[in-house]
Design a protein around this motif. Structure first.
Motif, PDB file in Angstrom:
ATOM      1  N   GLY A   1       8.162  15.911   3.675  1.00  0.00           N
ATOM      2  CA  GLY A   1       7.420  16.904   2.902  1.00  0.00           C
ATOM      3  C   GLY A   1       7.537  16.757   1.401  1.00  0.00           C
ATOM      4  N   ARG A   2       8.211  15.713   0.930  1.00  0.00           N
ATOM      5  CA  ARG A   2       8.379  15.527  -0.510  1.00  0.00           C
ATOM      6  C   ARG A   2       8.679  14.058  -0.805  1.00  0.00           C
ATOM      7  N   VAL A   3       8.405  13.669  -2.039  1.00  0.00           N
ATOM      8  CA  VAL A   3       8.768  12.335  -2.536  1.00  0.00           C
ATOM      9  C   VAL A   3       9.363  12.525  -3.925  1.00  0.00           C
ATOM     10  N   ASP A   4      10.574  12.030  -4.108  1.00  0.00           N
ATOM     11  CA  ASP A   4      11.221  12.102  -5.413  1.00  0.00           C
ATOM     12  C   ASP A   4      11.040  10.808  -6.202  1.00  0.00           C
ATOM     13  N   CYS A   5      11.111   9.678  -5.508  1.00  0.00           N
ATOM     14  CA  CYS A   5      10.996   8.380  -6.165  1.00  0.00           C
ATOM     15  C   CYS A   5      10.103   7.469  -5.326  1.00  0.00           C
ATOM     16  N   LEU A   6       9.115   6.869  -5.965  1.00  0.00           N
ATOM     17  CA  LEU A   6       8.202   5.950  -5.288  1.00  0.00           C
ATOM     18  C   LEU A   6       8.271   4.621  -6.018  1.00  0.00           C
ATOM     19  N   ILE A   7       8.772   3.602  -5.326  1.00  0.00           N
ATOM     20  CA  ILE A   7       8.996   2.297  -5.945  1.00  0.00           C
ATOM     21  C   ILE A   7       8.038   1.286  -5.327  1.00  0.00           C
ATOM     22  N   HIS A   8       7.102   0.805  -6.111  1.00  0.00           N
ATOM     23  CA  HIS A   8       6.145  -0.203  -5.656  1.00  0.00           C
ATOM     24  C   HIS A   8       6.713  -1.580  -5.993  1.00  0.00           C
ATOM     25  N   ASN A   9       7.344  -2.207  -5.010  1.00  0.00           N
ATOM     26  CA  ASN A   9       8.016  -3.477  -5.233  1.00  0.00           C
ATOM     27  C   ASN A   9       7.327  -4.652  -4.537  1.00  0.00           C
ATOM     28  N   ALA A  10       6.552  -4.394  -3.499  1.00  0.00           N
ATOM     29  CA  ALA A  10       5.982  -5.476  -2.691  1.00  0.00           C
ATOM     30  C   ALA A  10       5.098  -6.390  -3.539  1.00  0.00           C
ATOM     31  N   GLY A  11       5.226  -7.688  -3.297  1.00  0.00           N
ATOM     32  CA  GLY A  11       4.406  -8.667  -3.992  1.00  0.00           C
ATOM     33  C   GLY A  11       4.269  -9.916  -3.167  1.00  0.00           C
ATOM     34  N   ALA A  12       3.373 -10.800  -3.584  1.00  0.00           N
ATOM     35  CA  ALA A  12       3.100 -12.015  -2.823  1.00  0.00           C
ATOM     36  C   ALA A  12       3.502 -13.240  -3.621  1.00  0.00           C
ATOM     37  N   SER A  13       3.527 -14.370  -2.951  1.00  0.00           N
ATOM     38  CA  SER A  13       3.901 -15.625  -3.597  1.00  0.00           C
ATOM     39  C   SER A  13       2.810 -16.089  -4.551  1.00  0.00           C
ATOM     40  N   HIS A  14       3.168 -17.078  -5.385  1.00  0.00           N
ATOM     41  CA  HIS A  14       2.245 -17.591  -6.397  1.00  0.00           C
ATOM     42  C   HIS A  14       1.246 -18.559  -5.771  1.00  0.00           C
ATOM     43  N   GLU A  15      -0.012 -18.298  -5.978  1.00  0.00           N
ATOM     44  CA  GLU A  15      -1.051 -19.263  -5.604  1.00  0.00           C
ATOM     45  C   GLU A  15      -2.119 -19.237  -6.688  1.00  0.00           C
ATOM     46  N   GLY A  16      -2.728 -20.413  -6.940  1.00  0.00           N
ATOM     47  CA  GLY A  16      -3.655 -20.459  -8.048  1.00  0.00           C
ATOM     48  C   GLY A  16      -4.791 -21.438  -7.878  1.00  0.00           C
ATOM     49  N   ILE A  17      -5.483 -21.653  -8.973  1.00  0.00           N
ATOM     50  CA  ILE A  17      -6.741 -22.399  -8.961  1.00  0.00           C
ATOM     51  C   ILE A  17      -6.516 -23.885  -8.666  1.00  0.00           C
ATOM     52  N   LEU A  18      -5.389 -24.435  -9.091  1.00  0.00           N
ATOM     53  CA  LEU A  18      -5.148 -25.858  -8.880  1.00  0.00           C
ATOM     54  C   LEU A  18      -4.854 -26.182  -7.423  1.00  0.00           C
ATOM     55  N   SER A  19      -4.301 -25.227  -6.705  1.00  0.00           N
ATOM     56  CA  SER A  19      -4.025 -25.435  -5.281  1.00  0.00           C
ATOM     57  C   SER A  19      -5.145 -24.867  -4.409  1.00  0.00           C
ATOM     58  N   GLY A  20      -6.232 -24.434  -5.039  1.00  0.00           N
ATOM     59  CA  GLY A  20      -7.401 -23.982  -4.285  1.00  0.00           C
ATOM     60  C   GLY A  20      -7.238 -22.624  -3.653  1.00  0.00           C
ATOM     61  N   CYS A  21      -6.525 -21.715  -4.316  1.00  0.00           N
ATOM     62  CA  CYS A  21      -6.373 -20.359  -3.787  1.00  0.00           C
ATOM     63  C   CYS A  21      -7.749 -19.792  -3.454  1.00  0.00           C
ATOM     64  N   SER A  22      -7.946 -19.397  -2.208  1.00  0.00           N
ATOM     65  CA  SER A  22      -9.267 -18.991  -1.736  1.00  0.00           C
ATOM     66  C   SER A  22      -9.630 -17.584  -2.205  1.00  0.00           C
ATOM     67  N   TYR A  23     -10.898 -17.268  -2.067  1.00  0.00           N
ATOM     68  CA  TYR A  23     -11.403 -15.916  -2.373  1.00  0.00           C
ATOM     69  C   TYR A  23     -10.633 -14.881  -1.577  1.00  0.00           C
ATOM     70  N   GLU A  24     -10.444 -15.164  -0.285  1.00  0.00           N
ATOM     71  CA  GLU A  24      -9.759 -14.212   0.594  1.00  0.00           C
ATOM     72  C   GLU A  24      -8.288 -14.036   0.212  1.00  0.00           C
TER      73      GLU A  24
END
Length: 247
Positions: A73-96
């Protein structure tokens, strides 16, 4: 009697997230972990709730928020920590793939905050774990850098929208060792602090930002990188030589 406090941590199964979880558990918080991965170990305090699912899926975010509201019924602290690995244009990171990383890094924090905002306790705090890669990059890291840059923008926007409801701040870690790795001496000495960071460096700051004593800190980014992002080095400085790839 004051109700027991509740902390929510996304990406809390391992690494920095796990250290954040352990910090809140030690302080007596009921702590809810949202993560796609399995927890590395179970908690004996019976204050840990683990909700396994994909944070890029709207349905999971809605189900998790409903469970948190129903049980606490309550939230005192909300920590957004989730993240993904590095991918980019040189390795062809797809639209999806690019969009999936943005969904995880920006959309999920926004939507989970939206679903929980009406249940923030007085003095609630939101902390977003961004990255120094929001400001500087290595090659082939576009998706991760874009997600972290967007998260910083989301931080100050939410701080304005949630004024009087919750404070919103961001932490941008640099090089943090989550594997108890061994390093060359140069890896350590290149940092002005003369060491690589550890998860506790980030978790301690998360805890600080969530306390009432920090109530005048709002809408800010705090960089935790041992001073690396302040170091300016050109060819010939401090023994460093620029050697272009392929030459």
């Amino acid at each position: 009697m004051e109700r027991e406090r509740v902390a929510i941590v996304t990406g809390g199964a391992q690494g920095i997230g796990r250290e954040i979880v352990e910090t809140f558990l030690r302080e007596g918080y009921h702590t809810v972990v949202l993560d796609k991965e399995q927890m590395m170990e179970e908690d004996s305090s019976h204050r840990l709730m683990y909700l396994q699912g994909d944070l890029t899926h709207k349905a999971f975010l809605e189900e998790a928020a409903a469970k948190i509201i129903e049980d606490f019924g309550r939230v005192d602290c909300l920590i957004h920590n989730a993240g993904a690995s590095h991918e980019g244009i040189l390795s062809g990171c797809s639209y999806e793939t690019f969009n999936e990383i943005l969904h995880l890094g920006i959309t999920a924090p926004y939507y989970l905050t939206l679903k929980l905002k009406d249940h923030f306790a007085p003095g609630a705090s939101v902390v977003n774990i961004a990255s120094t890669r929001a400001h500087q990059s290595q090659a082939d890291t576009e998706s991760y850098s874009a997600a972290k840059g967007g998260l910083l923008a989301l931080t100050h926007a939410l701080a304005m929208s949630l004024a009087g409801i919750a404070r919103v701040n961001a932490i941008s870690p640099g090089w943090i060792d989550t594997q108890n790795s061994s390093f060359h001496e140069a890896d350590l000495l290149q940092h002005p602090s003369k060491r690589v960071g550890v998860p506790q460096d980030v978790a301690r700051l998360v805890w600080f930002l969530c306390q009432e004593d920090s109530s005048f800190i709002n809408g800010q980014e705090i960089i935790v990188d041992g001073g690396m992002s302040r170091r300016m080095i050109y060819h010939g400085d401090e023994g460093w030589q620029y050697q272009p790839q392929g030459k």
